[in-house]
Design a protein around this motif. Sequence first.
Motif, PDB file in Angstrom:
ATOM      1  N   TYR A   8       4.000   4.365  -7.765  1.00 13.39           N
ATOM      2  CA  TYR A   8       3.916   3.691  -9.067  1.00 13.39           C
ATOM      3  C   TYR A   8       4.677   4.408 -10.175  1.00 13.39           C
ATOM      4  CZ  TYR A   8       0.809  -0.070  -7.709  1.00 13.39           C
ATOM      5  OH  TYR A   8       0.300  -1.213  -7.145  1.00 13.39           O
ATOM      6  N   GLN A  41       0.836  -1.191   0.000  1.00 10.96           N
ATOM      7  CA  GLN A  41       0.000   0.000   0.000  1.00 10.96           C
ATOM      8  C   GLN A  41       0.878   1.250   0.000  1.00 10.96           C
ATOM      9  OE1 GLN A  41      -3.381   0.426  -0.091  1.00 10.96           O
ATOM     10  NE2 GLN A  41      -3.625  -1.780  -0.431  1.00 10.96           N
ATOM     11  N   ARG A  74       0.335   9.041 -16.005  1.00 12.56           N
ATOM     12  CA  ARG A  74       0.936   9.066 -14.675  1.00 12.56           C
ATOM     13  C   ARG A  74       1.118  10.511 -14.191  1.00 12.56           C
ATOM     14  NH1 ARG A  74       4.543   4.956 -16.790  1.00 12.56           N
ATOM     15  NH2 ARG A  74       4.008   2.906 -15.950  1.00 12.56           N
ATOM     16  N   ALA A 122       2.954  -3.074 -14.067  1.00 11.26           N
ATOM     17  CA  ALA A 122       1.639  -3.154 -13.436  1.00 11.26           C
ATOM     18  C   ALA A 122       0.600  -2.961 -14.537  1.00 11.26           C
ATOM     19  CB  ALA A 122       1.493  -2.098 -12.350  1.00 11.26           C
ATOM     20  N   ASP A 133      -0.447   4.949 -11.638  1.00  6.80           N
ATOM     21  CA  ASP A 133      -0.218   3.629 -12.228  1.00  6.80           C
ATOM     22  C   ASP A 133      -0.328   3.622 -13.750  1.00  6.80           C
ATOM     23  OD1 ASP A 133      -2.948   3.835 -12.634  1.00  6.80           O
ATOM     24  OD2 ASP A 133      -3.497   2.265 -11.202  1.00  6.80           O
ATOM     25  N   GLY A 157      -2.776  -1.595 -13.424  1.00  9.78           N
ATOM     26  CA  GLY A 157      -2.751  -0.580 -12.382  1.00  9.78           C
ATOM     27  C   GLY A 157      -2.726  -1.152 -10.979  1.00  9.78           C
ATOM     28  N   THR A 158      -3.193  -0.359 -10.044  1.00 14.67           N
ATOM     29  CA  THR A 158      -3.133  -0.743  -8.632  1.00 14.67           C
ATOM     30  C   THR A 158      -4.074  -1.874  -8.281  1.00 14.67           C
ATOM     31  OG1 THR A 158      -4.808   0.919  -8.042  1.00 14.67           O
ATOM     32  CG2 THR A 158      -2.490   1.609  -7.975  1.00 14.67           C
ATOM     33  N   GLU A 159      -5.070  -2.117  -9.137  1.00 10.66           N
ATOM     34  CA  GLU A 159      -6.090  -3.108  -8.804  1.00 10.66           C
ATOM     35  C   GLU A 159      -5.767  -4.509  -9.307  1.00 10.66           C
ATOM     36  OE1 GLU A 159      -8.644  -2.300  -6.811  1.00 10.66           O
ATOM     37  OE2 GLU A 159      -7.639  -0.356  -6.723  1.00 10.66           O
ATOM     38  N   PRO A 207      -3.001   7.406  -7.354  1.00  8.14           N
ATOM     39  CA  PRO A 207      -1.861   6.516  -7.620  1.00  8.14           C
ATOM     40  C   PRO A 207      -1.456   6.597  -9.089  1.00  8.14           C
ATOM     41  CG  PRO A 207      -3.508   5.389  -6.293  1.00  8.14           C
ATOM     42  CD  PRO A 207      -4.131   6.680  -6.734  1.00  8.14           C
TER      43      PRO A 207
END
Length: 462
Positions: free
Chosen positions: A309, A305, A437, A347, A448, A350-352, A446
């Motif tokens: 990114y 967390q 970004r 990634a 990402d 992304g973050t998910e 974020p």
Amino acid sequence: MRSTGTSRINRIGAIAIALSLLSPLLVPRSALAQSAGNGLTDLIDSIFSRANQPPQAATGPDGAAPPWSGEDGASGHPLMTAAAIRQAAANFPNCIAAMWPDAARRNITQENYERFTAGLQPDLRIMDLLDSQPEFTKAIWDYLDILVSDARLAKGREILAKYKPQFDATERAYGVDRYIIAAIWGIESNYSTQMGDRSVVQSTATLACVGRRQAYFKDEFLSALEILNRGDLRPEQMRGSWAGAFGPTQFMPTAFKRYAVDADGDGRRDVVDNPADLIASTANNLKKDGWQNGASWGYEVVVPQGFNYMLADRAKAMPLSQWAHLGLKRANNQTFPRPSEKAYLLAPAGTEGPAFLMLQNFRVIMKYNPAEAYALAIGHFADRLRGGPPFVQPWPRQERVLSRAERLELQQLLAQRGFYKGTPDGQIGGLTRDALRGFQVSIGAPADGFATSEVLDRLRGQ
């Protein structure tokens, strides 16, 4: 099997799959320059193809391939106007005749030149494929679902068992992982069942004389004739994708010249019907591109967390030990076996979604096909063939893939705000992700670089 840049159109199939299938992951294959010849024929040329590979046109009511649309190409290139295409087509016999001196310099006999070009006519349907603009692409998880399927894995295991002696000999000679070779074979042509059925000579001749890539395809056309002149392959074996990639692992003619080997010593380099030559030639390609024996392609990792990114960038490679210091851990809780190896963080959702640390061998796979999604599919397929598990972390399957119009709008809005410096084209590549970004940082999100409908809405609201 090609070289970086233009010569890589040899993966036309898989990138087609990458272009038509993907959206945020597709890396420009130097625009039609690296072909990913995905065998799944013309049908899959539309789903899998390397580098801005457009989809195949639909078949006509009688099941035959449709004629050329007669329309200007979507690229706006002056050689892709309907008038220019018709003019070039009318000059096609003269264009073929004008290439004879170059063929002679390559030691192609006049008899063979005349033999292999006799009756050649341009296939203008290719012009629609060269310049088509798919409205929608697929998300990376859909791409992986198609490529790394249970049926394909089962067939891959059969292939590994059936040709174990050839894989054994190739690993000894080249030091390239058999599972990677088997994965390429499976993804490029579904294990020789879907290699494309267009004449390589006709396709490359058409593209050498008509349209916007003539200089590149002239070399491919003459290289195809060299292969036939030498006797490595017969004309009926040289059938493949509309851009000229052929065989189970989809070689472009220039890539064949560079990497094909005669593994069984029969005097021919047969990458179409001879498994020994096919496996060894594919391995030779990877080895010459820098394959590291005994090393992995990369690792699925869990990102902590609050991670920055902005570090998820191909240009920001660091030792695995340093990534571990930043809190990244392997998804299976194992340690990194070679902490000093350098990797970059990818990634793709992304973050998910899941994240990956990519090593040198991943970059080698990307030389085979410069789409990150393709290379990820190859690496994962190989791991699964080896007995490894599916990815641990789930994909954000609830996310909607943006249409081409929305991707264009995204780029235009980023450009208006000073983040995007390229020319909006509806393709989400490195420049767009970097710009995205920058925008995400500006709004405290974020960074990402994942193009979603939510970030598009944020741009619209700014």
